[in-house]
Design an enzyme around this catalytic site. Sequence first.
Site, PDB file in Angstrom:
ATOM      1  CG  HIS A 190       2.036  -5.536   0.372  1.00 37.11           C
ATOM      2  ND1 HIS A 190       1.023  -4.868  -0.281  1.00 37.11           N
ATOM      3  CD2 HIS A 190       3.125  -5.425  -0.448  1.00 37.11           C
ATOM      4  CE1 HIS A 190       1.459  -4.377  -1.423  1.00 37.11           C
ATOM      5  NE2 HIS A 190       2.740  -4.692  -1.546  1.00 37.11           N
ATOM      6  CB  CYS A 214       8.330  -1.608  -5.787  1.00 31.44           C
ATOM      7  SG  CYS A 214       8.528   0.059  -5.107  1.00 31.44           S
ATOM      8  CG  ASN A 250       1.795  -7.176  -5.083  1.00 29.45           C
ATOM      9  OD1 ASN A 250       2.038  -6.441  -6.017  1.00 29.45           O
ATOM     10  ND2 ASN A 250       1.849  -6.782  -3.831  1.00 29.45           N
ATOM     11  NE  ARG A 301      -0.237   0.740  -4.524  1.00 28.32           N
ATOM     12  CZ  ARG A 301       0.877   0.168  -4.047  1.00 28.32           C
ATOM     13  NH1 ARG A 301       2.064   0.479  -4.534  1.00 28.32           N
ATOM     14  NH2 ARG A 301       0.808  -0.745  -3.081  1.00 28.32           N
ATOM     15  CG  ASP A 302       2.394  -3.088  -5.371  1.00 29.01           C
ATOM     16  OD1 ASP A 302       3.361  -2.626  -5.992  1.00 29.01           O
ATOM     17  OD2 ASP A 302       2.502  -3.663  -4.276  1.00 29.01           O
ATOM     18  CG  HIS A 349       6.054  -7.665  -3.766  1.00 29.53           C
ATOM     19  ND1 HIS A 349       5.729  -7.148  -4.990  1.00 29.53           N
ATOM     20  CD2 HIS A 349       5.640  -6.752  -2.859  1.00 29.53           C
ATOM     21  CE1 HIS A 349       5.155  -5.955  -4.828  1.00 29.53           C
ATOM     22  NE2 HIS A 349       5.087  -5.693  -3.537  1.00 29.53           N
TER      23      HIS A 349
HETATM   24  P1  HMG Z   1      10.253  15.267  -3.461  1.00 33.45           P
HETATM   25  O1  HMG Z   1      10.903  15.455  -4.790  1.00 33.45           O
HETATM   26  O2  HMG Z   1      11.122  15.232  -2.230  1.00 33.45           O
HETATM   27  O3  HMG Z   1       9.059  16.300  -3.279  1.00 33.45           O
HETATM   28  O4  HMG Z   1       9.437  13.895  -3.553  1.00 33.45           O
HETATM   29  P2  HMG Z   1       9.011  17.715  -2.553  1.00 33.45           P
HETATM   30  O5  HMG Z   1       8.220  17.544  -1.312  1.00 33.45           O
HETATM   31  O6  HMG Z   1      10.393  18.291  -2.449  1.00 33.45           O
HETATM   32  O7  HMG Z   1       8.182  18.567  -3.619  1.00 33.45           O
HETATM   33  C1  HMG Z   1       8.736  18.849  -4.914  1.00 33.45           C
HETATM   34  C2  HMG Z   1       7.629  19.219  -5.868  1.00 33.45           C
HETATM   35  O8  HMG Z   1       6.763  18.088  -6.064  1.00 33.45           O
HETATM   36  C3  HMG Z   1       6.724  20.361  -5.375  1.00 33.45           C
HETATM   37  O9  HMG Z   1       6.363  21.095  -6.541  1.00 33.45           O
HETATM   38  C4  HMG Z   1       5.517  19.665  -4.846  1.00 33.45           C
HETATM   39  O10 HMG Z   1       4.309  20.420  -4.911  1.00 33.45           O
HETATM   40  C5  HMG Z   1       5.407  18.477  -5.807  1.00 33.45           C
HETATM   41  P3  HMG Z   1       7.049  22.515  -6.879  1.00 33.45           P
HETATM   42  O11 HMG Z   1       6.769  23.360  -5.677  1.00 33.45           O
HETATM   43  O12 HMG Z   1       8.503  22.185  -7.035  1.00 33.45           O
HETATM   44  O13 HMG Z   1       6.359  22.891  -8.131  1.00 33.45           O
HETATM   45  N1  HMG Z   1       4.735  17.356  -5.135  1.00 33.45           N
HETATM   46  C6  HMG Z   1       3.651  16.727  -5.587  1.00 33.45           C
HETATM   47  N2  HMG Z   1       2.906  16.867  -6.701  1.00 33.45           N
HETATM   48  C7  HMG Z   1       1.837  16.058  -6.820  1.00 33.45           C
HETATM   49  N3  HMG Z   1       1.469  15.139  -5.908  1.00 33.45           N
HETATM   50  C8  HMG Z   1       2.188  14.956  -4.801  1.00 33.45           C
HETATM   51  C9  HMG Z   1       3.332  15.777  -4.626  1.00 33.45           C
HETATM   52  N4  HMG Z   1       4.231  15.849  -3.624  1.00 33.45           N
HETATM   53  C10 HMG Z   1       5.094  16.826  -3.948  1.00 33.45           C
HETATM   54  N5  HMG Z   1       1.817  14.057  -3.886  1.00 33.45           N
HETATM   55  C11 HMG Z   1       7.594  12.533  -2.864  1.00 33.45           C
HETATM   56  C12 HMG Z   1       8.764  13.384  -2.417  1.00 33.45           C
HETATM   57  C13 HMG Z   1       7.092  11.785  -1.643  1.00 33.45           C
HETATM   58  C14 HMG Z   1       6.535  13.416  -3.444  1.00 33.45           C
HETATM   59  C15 HMG Z   1       8.107  11.538  -3.954  1.00 33.45           C
HETATM   60  O14 HMG Z   1       9.204  10.876  -3.434  1.00 33.45           O
HETATM   61  C16 HMG Z   1       7.066  10.571  -4.387  1.00 33.45           C
HETATM   62  O15 HMG Z   1       6.071  10.910  -5.007  1.00 33.45           O
HETATM   63  N6  HMG Z   1       7.295   9.231  -4.097  1.00 33.45           N
HETATM   64  C17 HMG Z   1       6.343   8.202  -4.439  1.00 33.45           C
HETATM   65  C18 HMG Z   1       7.048   6.919  -4.797  1.00 33.45           C
HETATM   66  C19 HMG Z   1       6.030   5.832  -5.038  1.00 33.45           C
HETATM   67  O16 HMG Z   1       4.879   6.089  -5.322  1.00 33.45           O
HETATM   68  N7  HMG Z   1       6.476   4.550  -4.915  1.00 33.45           N
HETATM   69  C20 HMG Z   1       5.634   3.433  -5.112  1.00 33.45           C
HETATM   70  C21 HMG Z   1       4.647   3.203  -4.009  1.00 33.45           C
HETATM   71  S1  HMG Z   1       5.340   2.417  -2.589  1.00 33.45           S
HETATM   72  C22 HMG Z   1       5.268   0.719  -2.935  1.00 33.45           C
HETATM   73  O17 HMG Z   1       5.007   0.332  -4.045  1.00 33.45           O
HETATM   74  C23 HMG Z   1       5.477  -0.253  -1.809  1.00 33.45           C
HETATM   75  C24 HMG Z   1       4.173  -0.907  -1.345  1.00 33.45           C
HETATM   76  O18 HMG Z   1       3.560  -1.633  -2.390  1.00 33.45           O
HETATM   77  C25 HMG Z   1       4.454  -1.851  -0.153  1.00 33.45           C
HETATM   78  C26 HMG Z   1       5.613  -2.830  -0.417  1.00 33.45           C
HETATM   79  O19 HMG Z   1       5.551  -3.609  -1.382  1.00 33.45           O
HETATM   80  O20 HMG Z   1       6.539  -2.789   0.372  1.00 33.45           O
HETATM   81  C27 HMG Z   1       3.161   0.145  -0.852  1.00 33.45           C
HETATM   82 MG    MG Z   2       4.102  -3.659  -2.962  1.00 37.09          MG
END
Ligand code: HMG
Ligand code: MG
Length: 319
Positions: free
Chosen positions: A225, A258, A267, A33-34, A227
Amino acid sequence: MTADATSGPGALPMRVPAEGLPARVRIYEVGARDGLQNEKATVPTEVKAEFVRRLAGAGLSTVEATSFVHPKWVPQLADAEELFPMVRDLPVELPVLVPNERGLDRALALGARTVALFASATESFAKANLNRTVDESLAMFEPVAARAKGEGLRIRAYVSMVFGDPWEGPVPVGQAVQVCRALMDMGADELSLGDTIGVATAGHVAAVLTALKEAGVAVEATGVHFHDTYGQALANTLAALQHGVTTVDASAGGLGGCPYAKSATGNLATEDLVWMLQGLGIETGVDLGRLTATSVWMAEQLGRPSPSRTVRALSHQEQ
Ligand code: HMG
Ligand code: MG
């Protein structure tokens, strides 16, 4: 023993336990995933599934499989619906990231049993990663946590930027603890303290863990966690183990980063972690040889060598 017992296939560190460390550590593997969420080229779904299978086969009992996030935000994991059914019968825990109810619906439809929410300690990253303020993102998670609990799922809660943030600089300990506490109050079973851009140092880790204990968060429920941007991930892990932490996130071969924090590198490499833990006599259940072979195989798929020092030493992989 080979002629060169300190490197190459089959080498193991000398086992010398140290005082005050846990007997066993649960490694929470995040490579699929990450790691893969940050790859420029899209990795074929079958290769991802094989990666997850090999990680489970190497003895990792928790293998984070994918994310049910918006496919436009993280196109690298847009195949979650295809991938998850290919691996879901493996006899390991397979957490998946869900940011909102839409993500939870998708995860539930495929039979996921553990979901991971992901919050931020800082406003800048909450905006960049979730398009929300910190409070808005916590409000987004509330119904997800309530429904996930109702469905009997296990909930992990990540907090990113616990130590430092590329836009805001060092993060006050109390600010990070407040977000952690809010997630535990929502019913999270475990936390993962994200050093998203790898700026933490050992004293800072100790300070956050102490503050969390004071805020009533059990160390048994606290994972780390790290990096490895500044090469501190192993030192920080040792500091966390000395404070009683027993869940450590790591990524096979040191894959990772990320997409919404440009200064994040890979990581902590799982092999580097396993090498240290084996040397300390700490059980992990992981077969280092099989894990290294998996990372060498994955590096071939990605077309570049693994950044893990242990993978390089054990495989004599070209630099
Ligand atoms: P948004 O644009 O604000 O979404 O994104 P919304 O709530 O306004 O919805 C807009 C449209 O997206 C809608 O569709 C929803 O249905 C659709 P429409 O009605 O316009 O046709 N939608 C989705 N479709 C599929 N799956 C979903 C989904 N949600 C909404 N889940 C949102 C907000 C949270 C969705 C967006 O910002 C997002 O997906 N962010 C994810 C970012 C991400 O994955 N980052 C990496 C992971 S975090 C990380 O790596 C850190 C970590 O490793 C720890 C560390 O290292 O610190 C964990
Ligand atoms: Mg991470």
